[in-house]
Design an enzyme around this catalytic site. Structure first.
Site, PDB file in Angstrom:
ATOM      1  N   PHE A 116       0.851  -1.187   0.000  1.00 34.41           N
ATOM      2  CA  PHE A 116       0.000   0.000   0.000  1.00 34.41           C
ATOM      3  C   PHE A 116       0.893   1.245   0.000  1.00 34.41           C
ATOM      4  O   PHE A 116       1.864   1.306   0.752  1.00 34.41           O
ATOM      5  CB  PHE A 116      -0.873  -0.041   1.253  1.00 34.41           C
ATOM      6  CG  PHE A 116      -1.980   0.968   1.267  1.00 34.41           C
ATOM      7  CD1 PHE A 116      -3.128   0.762   0.519  1.00 34.41           C
ATOM      8  CD2 PHE A 116      -1.886   2.114   2.039  1.00 34.41           C
ATOM      9  CE1 PHE A 116      -4.169   1.684   0.541  1.00 34.41           C
ATOM     10  CE2 PHE A 116      -2.914   3.049   2.063  1.00 34.41           C
ATOM     11  CZ  PHE A 116      -4.064   2.830   1.312  1.00 34.41           C
ATOM     12  N   ASP A 187       2.486  -6.238   7.574  1.00 38.01           N
ATOM     13  CA  ASP A 187       1.287  -5.420   7.665  1.00 38.01           C
ATOM     14  C   ASP A 187       0.090  -6.342   7.434  1.00 38.01           C
ATOM     15  O   ASP A 187      -0.016  -6.982   6.381  1.00 38.01           O
ATOM     16  CB  ASP A 187       1.341  -4.299   6.616  1.00 38.01           C
ATOM     17  CG  ASP A 187       0.217  -3.282   6.803  1.00 38.01           C
ATOM     18  OD1 ASP A 187      -0.884  -3.711   7.228  1.00 38.01           O
ATOM     19  OD2 ASP A 187       0.434  -2.091   6.529  1.00 38.01           O
ATOM     20  N   TYR A 212     -10.376  -0.803  11.030  1.00 38.58           N
ATOM     21  CA  TYR A 212     -11.639  -0.354  10.425  1.00 38.58           C
ATOM     22  C   TYR A 212     -12.006  -1.194   9.208  1.00 38.58           C
ATOM     23  O   TYR A 212     -13.054  -0.998   8.633  1.00 38.58           O
ATOM     24  CB  TYR A 212     -11.578   1.134  10.050  1.00 38.58           C
ATOM     25  CG  TYR A 212     -10.332   1.531   9.295  1.00 38.58           C
ATOM     26  CD1 TYR A 212     -10.201   1.257   7.940  1.00 38.58           C
ATOM     27  CD2 TYR A 212      -9.269   2.150   9.941  1.00 38.58           C
ATOM     28  CE1 TYR A 212      -9.048   1.598   7.259  1.00 38.58           C
ATOM     29  CE2 TYR A 212      -8.118   2.493   9.273  1.00 38.58           C
ATOM     30  CZ  TYR A 212      -8.005   2.209   7.926  1.00 38.58           C
ATOM     31  OH  TYR A 212      -6.853   2.527   7.253  1.00 38.58           O
ATOM     32  N   LYS A 213     -11.120  -2.105   8.803  1.00 39.85           N
ATOM     33  CA  LYS A 213     -11.446  -2.969   7.664  1.00 39.85           C
ATOM     34  C   LYS A 213     -12.177  -4.201   8.197  1.00 39.85           C
ATOM     35  O   LYS A 213     -13.306  -4.103   8.644  1.00 39.85           O
ATOM     36  CB  LYS A 213     -10.171  -3.301   6.884  1.00 39.85           C
ATOM     37  CG  LYS A 213      -9.618  -2.063   6.167  1.00 39.85           C
ATOM     38  CD  LYS A 213      -8.250  -2.258   5.546  1.00 39.85           C
ATOM     39  CE  LYS A 213      -7.770  -0.940   4.911  1.00 39.85           C
ATOM     40  NZ  LYS A 213      -6.328  -0.871   4.724  1.00 39.85           N
ATOM     41  N   ARG A 359     -12.953  -4.087  -7.091  1.00 37.72           N
ATOM     42  CA  ARG A 359     -12.601  -4.902  -5.939  1.00 37.72           C
ATOM     43  C   ARG A 359     -13.852  -5.357  -5.197  1.00 37.72           C
ATOM     44  O   ARG A 359     -14.744  -4.556  -4.923  1.00 37.72           O
ATOM     45  CB  ARG A 359     -11.772  -4.017  -5.004  1.00 37.72           C
ATOM     46  CG  ARG A 359     -10.618  -4.664  -4.354  1.00 37.72           C
ATOM     47  CD  ARG A 359      -9.680  -3.699  -3.714  1.00 37.72           C
ATOM     48  NE  ARG A 359     -10.283  -2.678  -2.846  1.00 37.72           N
ATOM     49  CZ  ARG A 359      -9.665  -2.154  -1.797  1.00 37.72           C
ATOM     50  NH1 ARG A 359      -8.470  -2.581  -1.456  1.00 37.72           N
ATOM     51  NH2 ARG A 359     -10.226  -1.203  -1.082  1.00 37.72           N
TER      52      ARG A 359
END
Ligand SMILES: *Cc1c(COP(=O)(O)O)cnc(C)c1O
Length: 400
Positions: A116, A187, A212-213, A359
């Site tokens: 990312f 990560d 938060y995912k 996605r």
């Protein structure tokens, strides 16, 4: 013995709008029903009623580690090895800065092009601030193992690629890093709550992730950081905030880090967000991660089969073999942004990643087979009728 295992899906635990098929839990998890009351009680019953006393009587100060332990149970980390706070970008910076310090004779930070951007940016910023001639070396994901040489101080990878869903072999790459005496940072932004993780078994020194995912902690929920317990006492923190001090309320002029994971704390913890996350973590009580993983792969395999059979315009961007993927499936389509806007307008919510990736995340907690079939029907309709070509779906937005 009482069977405490939770059968999947567990849709009734979430407040999902009627008629919505939510395939974007990989970006922002939905609202667990228990969160609102728990946060409201913290606001009125603790903050309102107890004022500053809340730090002690409601143990606000202990909350980062307490919630860290809840996350730790899900990712195979021992009690007391995870804390929460700040955002993932900050936690990446902290892990990386401490890792590089552990290998003072080496100058390379190794990552991959599937990482990312924020992780790579944090490395670039750290390197320029240190001014010691470090280099961020970014290679293709399948070239990482060969690139781990004895120049490498730290290997920093995201287990699951945010764009394609391609999954690294965490144990094998950690072993490769250790053979070269490099420090390993994982990560877990797209792993924690998505698939089984065995941090202790992997042997890695550091792991970080957001909540938060897949952990459904809400927008801006605090991040987490794991440090392997045998090294935490010797670690040099880069962000020396008072709450990482061994005795914050001694107000000593000099920084002296806490002996354990508390040294990765920085400043005052976000209590309302931590309470939201604490309630959200209860969703996982009794969930068998292996069962969740199997359900996820069967849903995503079904989606791939349905879409490939009916949407020849789309090209699979994710590995076809389920064990090589995380819990998302991505397709390449030239007009992917507009096509996703058309899908969202029809209550099938996924997202778009530039330049051309559509996605879709499959979270078996609240997605079942009929949702997958219905989502594929809607996608086939968008493609067959070229709905993506309508002007209303060609808007540019700040967040995709
Ligand atoms: C989502 C994500 C981030 C976001 O970082 P924040 O500081 O929480 O905004 C960083 N890294 C990875 C790998 C991610 O997936």
């Amino acid at each position: 013995m009482k069977d405490t295992s939770r059968s999947l899906p567990a849709k009734e635990l979430f407040d999902l709008p009627e008629g919505v098929i939510y395939l974007d839990g990989n970006s922002l998890g939905p609202l667990p029903k228990s969160v609102a009351a728990h946060v409201a009680e913290t606001i009125t019953g603790q903050w309102g009623a107890h004022l500053i006393k809340g730090w002690n009587v409601d143990d606000w100060m202990g909350l980062p580690k307490q919630v860290g332990d809840m996350i730790g149970r899900l990712i195979g980390a021992p009690t007391g090895s995870v804390t929460t706070g700040d955002t993932l970008s900050i936690k990446v910076f902290q892990a990386l800065a401490s890792a590089v310090k552990m290998r003072p004779d080496r100058r390379v930070i190794l990552s991959d092009s599937g990482n990312f951007p924020s992780d790579l940016y944090m490395a670039q910023g750290l390197i320029s601030h240190m001014g010691q001639g470090h280099e961020l070396r970014v290679v293709a994901p399948d070239e990482v193992e060969a690139a781990i040489t004895d120049e490498v101080a730290a290997v920093m990878l995201t287990e699951v690629d945010y764009r394609t869903g391609r999954k690294h072999d965490m144990t094998a790459l950690t072993q490769a890093a250790h053979r070269a005496d490099a420090v390993m940072i994982w990560d877990l932004a797209h792993s924690a709550g998505a698939l089984p993780v065995d941090l202790e078994g992997s042997g890695c020194e550091f792991a970080v992730g957001c909540t938060y995912k897949y952990l459904n902690g809400g927008p801006g929920a605090p991040a987490f950081i794991y440090v392997r317990p045998d090294i935490v006492g010797d670690l040099s923190p880069a962000l020396c905030g008072w709450l990482g001090h061994d005795a914050p309320f001694a107000f000593e002029p000099g920084y002296r880090p806490a002996p354990d994971i508390e040294r990765m704390r920085v400043g005052t913890p976000p209590i309302l967000q931590l309470r939201a996350l604490e309630a959200a973590m209860r969703v996982w009580d009794g969930v068998d991660m292996n069962e969740l993983r199997a359900a996820c792969l069967s849903l995503s395999d079904l989606f791939i089969a349905e879409v490939e059979a009916r949407c020849p315009e789309l090209t699979l961007a994710s590995p076809r073999e389920g064990t090589l993927r995380g819990s998302q499936v991505s397709f390449i389509f030239e007009h992917g942004d507009a096509a996703m806007q058309a899908l969202v307008a029809r209550n099938v919510i996924g997202d778009f990643r530039a330049p051309n990736i559509m996605r879709f995340g499959f979270t078996p907690l609240y997605i079942d087979e009929s949702d997958v079939r219905r989502a594929a029907d809607v996608l086939a309709d968008v493609m067959r009728n070229r709905l993506w070509d309508r002007p209303e779906y060609k808007q540019t937005r700040r967040v995709t």
